[in-house]
Write a protein that holds these residues in place. Structure first.
Motif, short mmCIF file in Angstrom:
data_model
loop_
_atom_site.label_atom_id
_atom_site.label_comp_id
_atom_site.label_asym_id
_atom_site.label_seq_id
_atom_site.Cartn_x
_atom_site.Cartn_y
_atom_site.Cartn_z
N LEU A 25 0.98 -1.23 -0.02
CA LEU A 25 0.04 0.00 -0.02
C LEU A 25 0.79 1.24 -0.18
O LEU A 25 1.95 1.25 0.57
CB LEU A 25 -0.92 -0.11 1.14
N TRP A 26 0.43 2.42 -0.86
CA TRP A 26 1.15 3.50 -0.79
C TRP A 26 0.62 4.45 0.00
O TRP A 26 -0.67 4.70 -0.02
CB TRP A 26 1.27 4.00 -2.63
N PRO A 27 1.54 5.24 0.90
CA PRO A 27 0.75 6.18 1.71
C PRO A 27 0.42 7.41 0.83
O PRO A 27 0.74 7.71 -0.15
CB PRO A 27 2.21 6.74 2.40
N ASN A 28 -0.85 7.91 1.45
CA ASN A 28 -1.69 9.07 0.89
C ASN A 28 -0.92 10.34 1.08
O ASN A 28 -1.45 11.51 0.20
CB ASN A 28 -3.01 9.14 1.29
N LYS A 35 6.01 8.04 8.57
CA LYS A 35 5.41 6.97 9.65
C LYS A 35 6.07 5.39 9.48
O LYS A 35 6.01 4.70 9.98
CB LYS A 35 4.11 7.23 10.15
N CYS A 36 6.30 5.29 7.97
CA CYS A 36 6.97 3.98 7.67
C CYS A 36 8.33 3.75 7.75
O CYS A 36 9.13 4.54 7.62
CB CYS A 36 6.55 4.01 5.90
N VAL A 37 8.34 3.01 8.90
CA VAL A 37 10.04 2.49 9.57
C VAL A 37 10.41 1.73 8.52
O VAL A 37 11.79 2.02 8.43
CB VAL A 37 9.77 1.86 10.79
N ILE A 38 9.76 0.92 7.75
CA ILE A 38 10.62 0.21 6.74
C ILE A 38 10.76 0.91 5.37
O ILE A 38 9.51 1.34 4.90
CB ILE A 38 9.82 -1.08 6.54
#
Length: 229
Positions: A25-28, A35-38
């Motif tokens: 899923l791609w962030p909006n 917030k994506c740690v990976i």
């Protein structure tokens, strides 16, 4: 049931396209991305055997600017017979034998489910052999490094014999190995604490083409040959 469905959706890209993503899923927004740690990354397996691989018996249609091939992600104007490359956004005309296409008569490479296809090329000129560049992280535990060596050894036994192979290792520093120099172990080292531009890397590795001296024969395909075997 929901977990099983999520697992099936997670594995589907790998089964159909040979690709595995760290995120499906791609962030909006930029805030959600922070917030994506990976990190966002993709692992692609070029020679993965796909049981339902479509094979098209004709030449692919390349972009006139970047060379990307016509695919389902391209925007198509069927009336003007123009497609927009999804990589560089160049507007390209379809070749003459595609003039009969329409929304009801779509070529196979535009089928939504044909995200990965193979082409049967009727060429007499031999193609360039495939090249595999192994990029190995050496800043890992000894057992992990040993497992990586074992995996690479297995891969080398599986790839075609005419393939070219290169090796880059990185830890505190980056090492570009000269595999074509058989007399002794030789490599170029780039300091990890210093930022190097692509131009600086090319200059140090001798990858920039140099103008031949007047009257000297022009040599092609020599730059970078020492880094592959």
């Amino acid at each position: 049931m929901g977990d099983m469905q999520a697992a099936a959706d997670w594995s589907q890209p790998e089964e159909t396209d040979g690709i595995r993503l760290t995120w499906n899923l791609w962030p909006n927004s930029k805030l959600e991305a922070t917030k994506c740690v990976i990190p966002f990354a993709a692992m692609y397996t070029p020679n993965k055997r796909l049981p339902n691989m479509p094979v098209l018996p004709y030449e692919p249609v390349p972009c006139k600017q970047c060379g990307a091939v016509l695919n389902p992600y391209a925007s198509v104007d069927y009336y003007a017979k123009i497609w927009v490359c999804p990589v560089c956004y160049t507007r390209c005309h379809f070749p003459p034998h595609y003039q009969g296409i329409s929304e009801q008569n779509v070529p196979a490479e535009l089928f939504p489910q044909y995200t990965t296809v193979e082409y049967t090329l009727n060429r007499t000129v031999p193609l360039h052999p495939p090249a595999y560049l192994f990029v190995v992280d050496t800043a890992v535990a000894e057992d992990e490094l040993h497992a990586a060596k074992t995996a690479i050894t297995q891969v080398l036994q599986m790839i075609p014999e005419e393939s070219h192979v290169g090796l880059i290792t990185f830890g505190m520093h980056v090492h570009v190995h000269e595999l074509g120099f058989s007399e002794c172990s030789k490599c170029f080292v780039f300091r990890g604490s210093k930022e190097h531009s692509s131009a600086q890397v090319m200059d140090q590795l001798g990858l920039r083409p140099t103008a031949p001296r007047p009257g000297a024969p022009v040599q092609q395909g020599v730059a970078g040959r020492q880094f592959i075997l």
